[in-house]
Design an enzyme around this catalytic site. Structure first.
Site, short mmCIF file in Angstrom:
data_model
loop_
_atom_site.label_atom_id
_atom_site.label_comp_id
_atom_site.label_asym_id
_atom_site.label_seq_id
_atom_site.Cartn_x
_atom_site.Cartn_y
_atom_site.Cartn_z
N ARG A 1 0.83 -1.20 0.00
CA ARG A 1 0.00 0.00 0.00
C ARG A 1 0.87 1.27 0.00
NH1 ARG A 1 -3.39 2.49 4.60
NH2 ARG A 1 -4.82 3.86 3.46
N HIS B 1 0.48 4.41 -2.50
CA HIS B 1 0.32 5.80 -2.05
C HIS B 1 1.45 6.68 -2.57
CE1 HIS B 1 -2.90 5.92 1.27
NE2 HIS B 1 -3.13 4.89 0.51
N ASN C 1 -3.69 8.76 4.95
CA ASN C 1 -2.60 7.93 5.48
C ASN C 1 -3.11 6.78 6.35
OD1 ASN C 1 -3.10 8.55 8.17
ND2 ASN C 1 -1.27 9.79 8.46
N HIS D 1 -6.56 -5.74 -2.39
CA HIS D 1 -7.37 -5.84 -1.17
C HIS D 1 -7.68 -7.29 -0.80
CE1 HIS D 1 -8.80 -1.37 -1.59
NE2 HIS D 1 -7.55 -1.49 -1.20
#
Ligand code: HEM
Ligand SMILES: *[C@@H]1O[C@H](CO)[C@@H](O)[C@H](O)[C@H]1NC(C)=O
Ligand SMILES: *[C@@H]1O[C@H](CO)[C@@H](O)[C@H](O)[C@H]1NC(C)=O
Ligand SMILES: *[C@@H]1O[C@H](CO)[C@@H](O)[C@H](O)[C@H]1NC(C)=O
Ligand SMILES: *[C@@H]1O[C@H](CO)[C@@H](O)[C@H](O)[C@H]1NC(C)=O
Length: 325
Positions: A61, A65, A93, A191
């Protein structure tokens, strides 16, 4: 005259081509200057990821990001300063983890090859190596990214898709970094591992349209299970498995859940609203798993190229959480 002009054009074309090839990532970029770089990363991951396998999800992740805000330039790792709120400290975040892990690898790299290996490449390599070490797909990670010097919280808010996104929101945020609907479907498949805090989806359980209602697209039994864990609409500390039953296994069950109205976020459920995406999900579900792994890997490689800084752009940070002074 004509030929002078022609050779002028030829020279400019060559310059453009040289310029472009200079600005590309390449496999084994550190082969000459730090031949052990990729091995140092991989060994560290191999030694330590098994103590905390859930970190693999967090590290994947982190790469996502990073790439979605200012390109894959490790801006996600920069600390806030007294005058600037960094990406790290902006609302998207939620639960970003793994910063220490990256720092420890960077220290090992600095010990062998000071000032050579970028934090942006470390983030990209670590994401891949952690997923591979925990049984997931692999992909190519060409290197040569340089580190950015700016991180702005507001840009994280603007560029990272919120969990409430619909399909067109998602498509346009992915398009901003050169990713298409297929990449969206595939990368959402990440996911299949990891966790989410209640606050990322509790609106679907408690107040979907502002009248104390539940998202009708969420299967009732699943909603009830989630409510049993996320007991209040304001819970910000409890977390749940995103892919219940196989949270640590990189598999297709995320998509199976999705089609059964058990996608956790609105953004997950939104994938079903596009007929093209829906068909593609069905195709992925027919398997084999290797096909998903292969396609996921291609999309990861593509994401890893998002707006990268190469050549003499940016810098090679000494410490990943601060720009060089
Ligand atoms: C499509 C748009 C996406 C949205 C709206 C989204 C949203 C979220 C949210 C809200 C969480 C939970 C954060 C929390 O509450 O703790 C999460 C977790 C996670 N996301 Fe996404 N995400 C998206 C795409 C991606 C992509 C492209 C990747 C990687 C390729 C990814 C990988 C992950 C992983 C692995 C976790 C679990 C993190 C952990 O266990 O710490 N997501 N995502
Ligand atoms: C960045 O912030 C973290 C967490 O606040 C802190 O532990 C770390 O020392 C900071 N890095 C630097 C180089 O100051
Ligand atoms: C996320 O941002 C909040 C402020 O919005 C901050 O308190 C928290 O430390 C940040 N988390 C991480 C992992 O940086
Ligand atoms: C998606 O959400 C945006 C607002 O975030 C809205 O303007 C747009 O109409 C929505 N699109 C669809 C197809 O619902
Ligand atoms: C639901 O949302 C509405 C509008 O945002 C708000 O006025 C109301 O207090 C919320 N209800 C609950 C139970 O949180």
């Amino acid at each position: 005259m004509g030929s002078t002009r022609f050779s002028g054009i030829l020279v400019s074309c060559l310059l453009v081509i040289i310029g472009l090839s200079e600005a590309q990532l390449q496999l084994g970029f550190y082969a000459k200057n730090c031949p052990n770089a990729e091995k140092i990363v991989k060994d560290y991951v191999g030694e330590h990821i098994h103590n905390a396998p859930s970190l693999a999800a967090a590290l994947l992740r982190l790469h996502f990001h990073d790439c979605f805000v200012r390109g894959c330039d490790a801006s996600v790792l920069l600390n806030s300063t007294s005058s600037n709120q960094a990406e790290k400290d902006a609302p998207p975040n939620l639960s970003l983890r793994g910063f220490d892990f990256i720092d420890r690898i960077k220290s090992r790299l600095e010990a062998q090859c000071p000032g050579i290996v970028s934090c942006a490449d470390v983030v990209a390599l670590v994401a891949r190596d952690s997923i591979v070490a925990t049984g997931g797909p692999t992909w190519k990670v060409p290197t040569g990214r340089r580190d950015g010097m700016i991180a702005r919280g507001a840009e994280a808010i603007a560029n990272l898709p919120p969990s409430t996104s619909n399909f067109s929101n998602l498509q346009s945020l992915f398009a901003n970094v050169g990713l298409d609907w297929k990449d969206l479907v595939l990368l959402s498949g990440a996911h299949t591992i990891g966790i989410s805090h209640c606050s990322s989806f509790s609106n679907r359980l408690y107040n979907f349209t502002g009248v104390g209602d539940q998202d009708p697209d969420l299967k009732t039994e699943y909603a009830a299970k989630l409510k049993a864990k996320c007991k209040t609409p304001t819970d910000t500390t409890t977390f749940v498995e995103m892919d219940p039953g196989s949270v640590r296994t990189f598999d297709l069950s995320y998509y199976t859940h999705l089609l059964k109205r058990r996608g956790l976020f609105q953004s997950d459920a939104a994938l079903k609203t596009s007929p093209t995406a829906y068909n593609y999900i069905n195709q992925l579900l027919k398997g084999p798993l290797q096909n998903f792994f292969y396609e996921f890997g291609k999309s990861m490689e593509k994401m890893g190229r998002a707006n990268v800084k190469t050549g003499s752009a940016g810098e090679i940070r000494k410490q990943c959480s601060v720009v060089n002074s």
